[in-house]
Design an enzyme around this catalytic site. Sequence first.
Site, PDB file in Angstrom:
ATOM      1  N   CYS A   1       6.385  -0.108   7.101  1.00 35.65           N
ATOM      2  CA  CYS A   1       5.793   1.184   6.499  1.00 35.65           C
ATOM      3  C   CYS A   1       6.796   1.604   5.385  1.00 35.65           C
ATOM      4  CB  CYS A   1       5.322   2.232   7.104  1.00 35.65           C
ATOM      5  SG  CYS A   1       4.783   3.758   6.246  1.00 35.65           S
ATOM      6  N   LEU A   2       6.346   1.919   4.007  1.00 36.85           N
ATOM      7  CA  LEU A   2       7.649   2.143   3.092  1.00 36.85           C
ATOM      8  C   LEU A   2       8.309   3.480   3.468  1.00 36.85           C
ATOM      9  CD1 LEU A   2       5.803   1.207  -0.283  1.00 36.85           C
ATOM     10  CD2 LEU A   2       7.646  -0.210   0.966  1.00 36.85           C
TER      11      LEU A   2
ATOM     12  N   HIS B   1      -4.084   1.291   7.868  1.00 37.18           N
ATOM     13  CA  HIS B   1      -2.797   1.881   7.764  1.00 37.18           C
ATOM     14  C   HIS B   1      -2.689   3.220   6.793  1.00 37.18           C
ATOM     15  CE1 HIS B   1       1.844   1.590   7.719  1.00 37.18           C
ATOM     16  NE2 HIS B   1       1.572   2.139   6.648  1.00 37.18           N
ATOM     17  N   GLU B   2      -3.024   2.895   5.575  1.00 44.04           N
ATOM     18  CA  GLU B   2      -2.936   3.984   4.766  1.00 44.04           C
ATOM     19  C   GLU B   2      -4.072   4.917   5.008  1.00 44.04           C
ATOM     20  OE1 GLU B   2      -0.672   3.573   2.714  1.00 44.04           O
ATOM     21  OE2 GLU B   2      -0.275   1.521   2.912  1.00 44.04           O
TER      22      GLU B   2
ATOM     23  N   GLN C   1       2.797   9.937   1.093  1.00 39.78           N
ATOM     24  CA  GLN C   1       4.292   9.247   1.316  1.00 39.78           C
ATOM     25  C   GLN C   1       5.074   9.715  -0.116  1.00 39.78           C
ATOM     26  OE1 GLN C   1       2.535   5.196   2.173  1.00 39.78           O
ATOM     27  NE2 GLN C   1       4.405   5.009   3.127  1.00 39.78           N
TER      28      GLN C   1
ATOM     29  N   HIS D   1      -2.364   7.315   7.073  1.00 39.44           N
ATOM     30  CA  HIS D   1      -1.585   8.234   6.475  1.00 39.44           C
ATOM     31  C   HIS D   1      -2.130   9.339   6.233  1.00 39.44           C
ATOM     32  CE1 HIS D   1       2.592   6.372   6.174  1.00 39.44           C
ATOM     33  NE2 HIS D   1       2.078   5.188   5.646  1.00 39.44           N
TER      34      HIS D   1
ATOM     35  N   GLY E   1       0.845  -1.250   0.010  1.00 35.80           N
ATOM     36  CA  GLY E   1      -0.208   0.045   0.074  1.00 35.80           C
ATOM     37  C   GLY E   1       0.731   1.244   0.189  1.00 35.80           C
TER      38      GLY E   1
HETATM   39 NI    NI Z   1       2.827   3.331   5.504  1.00 32.99          NI
END
Ligand code: NI
Length: 163
Positions: A90-91, A132-133, A51, A136, A46
């Site tokens: 998380c990226l 999670h997304e 991000q 963000h 995701g």
């Molecule tokens: Ni993330």
Amino acid sequence: MAIRTIRTEGDEILRKKCKEVTELTPRIQTLIEDMIETMYRANGVGLAAPQVGILRRVVVIDVTDGKEPIVLINPVILETSGEQTGGEGCLSIPGKTATVTRPNYVRVLAYDEKMQQREVEGTELLARAICHECDHLEGKLYVDIAESPIMDTDVYYAEQEEE
Ligand code: NI
């Protein structure tokens, strides 16, 4: 399509609240395409627009290994139930993981990549990814709600195996 640079923890943009998308402009369409490509390149499940430095309520998710990307524009969580506790990453926090409890089921209302309104349901990993997304978009990161120390991924998996 293009790969965009993923912002990492410490970048203030990750802590800001995103604005709604009101119109599907070419710029937003390109953003969506680029986000999907960037997510796949980074082997993520995701990615949220902040991000890649864009404060808009756009999320892409794929928990199916490239088969079925889901685009959520202006997502609103309508319903959650159950609980799951597990490792999350998380990226924007590369190489790290921690234990996070999330709902095991989520139902979300959103627009898709054609600005068609729809509901998406998910359980397990998909439910976790949606939560999670969506976080963000509010400037929240999983480390805010982690129940374990933030660990290097290799350490984390070694500890899991010992159990
Ligand atoms: Ni993330």
